[in-house]
Enzyme design. Structure first.
Site, mmCIF file in Angstrom:
data_model
loop_
_atom_site.group_PDB
_atom_site.id
_atom_site.type_symbol
_atom_site.label_atom_id
_atom_site.label_comp_id
_atom_site.label_asym_id
_atom_site.label_seq_id
_atom_site.Cartn_x
_atom_site.Cartn_y
_atom_site.Cartn_z
ATOM 1 N N HIS A 213 24.225 57.624 50.343
ATOM 2 C CA HIS A 213 23.074 56.959 49.742
ATOM 3 C C HIS A 213 22.212 56.352 50.842
ATOM 4 O O HIS A 213 22.612 56.323 52.014
ATOM 5 C CB HIS A 213 23.493 55.907 48.715
ATOM 6 C CG HIS A 213 24.313 54.770 49.247
ATOM 7 N ND1 HIS A 213 25.576 54.926 49.770
ATOM 8 C CD2 HIS A 213 24.039 53.434 49.330
ATOM 9 C CE1 HIS A 213 26.059 53.759 50.144
ATOM 10 N NE2 HIS A 213 25.133 52.834 49.897
ATOM 11 N N ASP B 231 23.292 50.654 55.997
ATOM 12 C CA ASP B 231 24.607 50.713 56.623
ATOM 13 C C ASP B 231 25.303 52.051 56.406
ATOM 14 O O ASP B 231 26.440 52.242 56.840
ATOM 15 C CB ASP B 231 25.494 49.565 56.140
ATOM 16 C CG ASP B 231 25.687 49.534 54.631
ATOM 17 O OD1 ASP B 231 24.769 49.957 53.904
ATOM 18 O OD2 ASP B 231 26.749 49.082 54.167
ATOM 19 N N HIS B 232 24.618 52.994 55.754
ATOM 20 C CA HIS B 232 25.188 54.324 55.538
ATOM 21 C C HIS B 232 24.330 55.445 56.126
ATOM 22 O O HIS B 232 24.823 56.569 56.219
ATOM 23 C CB HIS B 232 25.390 54.574 54.039
ATOM 24 C CG HIS B 232 26.464 53.734 53.444
ATOM 25 N ND1 HIS B 232 27.743 54.190 53.210
ATOM 26 C CD2 HIS B 232 26.468 52.432 53.055
ATOM 27 C CE1 HIS B 232 28.481 53.224 52.687
ATOM 28 N NE2 HIS B 232 27.723 52.136 52.593
#
Length: 304
Positions: free
Chosen positions: A60, A64-65
């Site tokens: 997503h 932080d991804h």
């Protein structure tokens, strides 16, 4: 199957806590799963061969991804990469990446293929003769998928002692035997394949469950996955925060692994509010015993 944890913490990066990113090595592939800030540094520390990474899966579009993806693509460019790259992620990821490249006056000398996702049901993303990859629809504040990586069943394994009982069987017959074929001897006798082989190794499978609210149907979606990675941002004492932010607790992660009949569970995406990550393991083990804690830089090896 090898899983290298490049980062496993939630929210903002810290000197000793990187955000989400993993490397999965499966049947000759090196898949990158999520790409939080500083992923390329973690890849360097893991001695990963950048050229082997040809498929990147982004769960997503929270920073932080995937905020590390821009820097990683830039590094590939600077290294003179020529091999094509496939990026799988939510709709909008192509626009985001190309905009950053455009504003920086950069370009990629290698083919960059985007596979934008919007389906709310599981779909096949990649398949070859050895593995396949499917999405795992999750429930988070923005459109989110996990990913299910599955080995295909391999060849049957030769029973050399049994084969030795029949001198007429030659080495050139071995591939047919591994392919499951019976063998007919010169005297017309047919030897059943099951007499000459063992069953193939049980295929490995890895379910990467990124940020998600707990929901019972997830266990059905990943039923039979041998290893499950599941976010465990909170402990049960803060379950109301898990619901509010659409995350899971360690206990809920354990429950999902149990109901999916998994062999092992890896926990990660810990909130920094807790002083000891072992609390997550203890809580998950209340319902599922074979629990491991993700740690930045740690490698897990799962044999057949």
């Amino acid at each position: 199957m090898e899983v290298t944890i490049l980062g496993c913490h939630s929210a903002t990066p810290r000197s000793n806590a990187r955000p989400s990113a993993q490397l999965l090595e499966m049947r000759g592939h090196l898949f990158l799963i999520d790409c939080g800030e500083a992923t390329q540094i973690a890849l360097r520390n893991a001695n990963a061969k950048f050229s082997r990474i040809k498929h990147i899966f982004i769960s997503h579009l929270h920073g932080d991804h995937f905020y590390g993806l821009f820097g990683l693509i830039s590094t590939f460019q600077l290294l003179g990469r020529e091999a094509e790259m496939h990026i799988y992620g939510p709709k909008g990821i192509k626009e985001a990446v190309l905009l950053i490249l455009k504003l920086g006056g950069a370009y990629t000398p290698f083919p960059l293929h985007f596979h934008e996702l919007s389906s709310k049901t599981s779909e096949l993303l990649y398949e070859d003769d050895k593995v396949l990859v499917r999405t795992i629809p999750l429930q988070h504040r923005v459109y989110t998928n996990g990913f299910l990586f599955q080995e295909k069943e391999g060849e049957r394994r030769l029973n050399i002692d049994a084969i030795a009982e029949y001198p007429e069987i030659q080495t050139c017959d071995y591939q047919n035997i591994k392919n499951g074929k019976d063998i007919t001897l010169e005297n017309g006798k047919t030897i059943a394949n099951t007499e000459l082989t063992f069953d193939p190794h049980r295929p490995q499978s890895y379910a990467y469950c990124s940020d998600t609210l707990y929901f019972e149907a997830l266990a059905t979606e990943i039923q039979g996955a041998r290893v499950v990675y599941h976010e465990s941002t909170f402990l049960e004492i803060n379950e109301e925060l898990a619901v509010k932010t659409m995350h899971s607790t360690a206990y809920q992660a354990g429950l999902t692994a149990k109901n999916a009949h998994a062999d092992a569970l890896i926990l990660g995406h810990y909130s920094s509010r807790y002083p000891d990550v072992n609390l997550f393991k203890q809580e998950a083990q209340e319902v599922f015993k074979n629990v491991f804690l993700a740690e930045d830089g740690k490698k897990f090896i799962f044999d057949n």
